[in-house]
Design an enzyme around this catalytic site. Sequence first.
Site, PDB file in Angstrom:
ATOM      1  N   CYS A 133       0.915  -1.359  -0.013  1.00  0.00           N
ATOM      2  CA  CYS A 133      -0.047   0.204  -0.211  1.00  0.00           C
ATOM      3  C   CYS A 133       0.970   1.366  -0.127  1.00  0.00           C
ATOM      4  CB  CYS A 133      -0.971  -0.011   1.347  1.00  0.00           C
ATOM      5  SG  CYS A 133      -2.076   1.700   1.332  1.00  0.00           S
ATOM      6  N   CYS A 136      -0.244   4.163   2.237  1.00  0.00           N
ATOM      7  CA  CYS A 136      -0.091   3.673   3.669  1.00  0.00           C
ATOM      8  C   CYS A 136       1.098   3.935   4.068  1.00  0.00           C
ATOM      9  CB  CYS A 136      -0.604   2.422   3.776  1.00  0.00           C
ATOM     10  SG  CYS A 136      -2.330   1.839   3.205  1.00  0.00           S
ATOM     11  N   ASP A 137       2.156   3.712   3.307  1.00  0.00           N
ATOM     12  CA  ASP A 137       3.574   3.599   3.762  1.00  0.00           C
ATOM     13  C   ASP A 137       4.496   4.299   2.917  1.00  0.00           C
ATOM     14  OD1 ASP A 137       2.552   1.477   5.528  1.00  0.00           O
ATOM     15  OD2 ASP A 137       2.925  -0.030   4.059  1.00  0.00           O
TER      16      ASP A 137
END
Length: 316
Positions: A133, A136-137
């Site tokens: 992701c 997300c990261d």
Amino acid sequence: MTYHTVIIGTGPAGLTAAIYLARANMNPLVIEGPEPGGQLTTTTEVENFPGFPDGIMGPELMSNMRKQAERFGAVFKSGWVTKTDLSARPFKLEVDSLGAIEAETLIISTGASAKYLGIPGEKDNIGRGVSTCATCDGFFFRGKKIIVVGGGDSAMEEANFLTRFASEVRVVNRRNELRASKIMQDRARANEKVSWSLNRTPIEVVAGALGVTGLKVRNNETGEEEVLETDGVFVTIGHTPNTGFLGGQVETDELGYIVVKPGTSHTNIPGVFACGDVQDTRYRQAITAAGSGCMAALDCEKFLEEAASAPAAQQA
């Protein structure tokens, strides 16, 4: 035993639905599978969930959400749903640890599982440089080198997105050609931070004490192997929605994602609702999953209220 509502899945969507229904004195039964908490339990620090200015660890966030649901009366049972009969209410479920149970309503929040490469070092380094992701990261790789594995639209989109943070983004694809649409390919190729390693098959994620250091690949033309230096490997080869246990009873799209009535959580079966990544092909974020879990709970509560009042209205 018959429950007012059974929720299958304990990611952000399922737990939010449980909180709302439990606060409404519905005492939902929540069935959690072998990975309670969903994909967030495989992440480290979550910085984009509102309310946590300093971030929060993924497993801690899921634990807090579960405790909140339990506080209001949600009942949690571990098990695997092996069979469903959704032909009539109450719906019938077979759960390996509970046996046969019935539900007046059903909320499906079983999520979608990211596809992995299945190579050595990959699963061991999830949260240590391996991710599925970018939104997300990506922030954690500011100024670092990143590899994106994949050749579809999602891979091109994530490669472009990651250039906001990384010093270099290298796309690795096992074919010489990309599956992505021409416009997505053109955007990635026009980005000066994106480099290419095509016709190469990933064979191992290389890591040290502090996390990922490289990705070993095989040149499909020459057979030679090399290690591409990197600080992170983003695997973008798709997701698989966890809908197999439904036996085709609920309408899905061509990829297996549950189809819901736009703007709601209603499926094609009255009394069956879907929320979270199991019906989300676009956003797949913790906050959007939680929001859809709220929708499912409210839709479910209204459905039960209308079902209870229907016989009285018919008699009148």
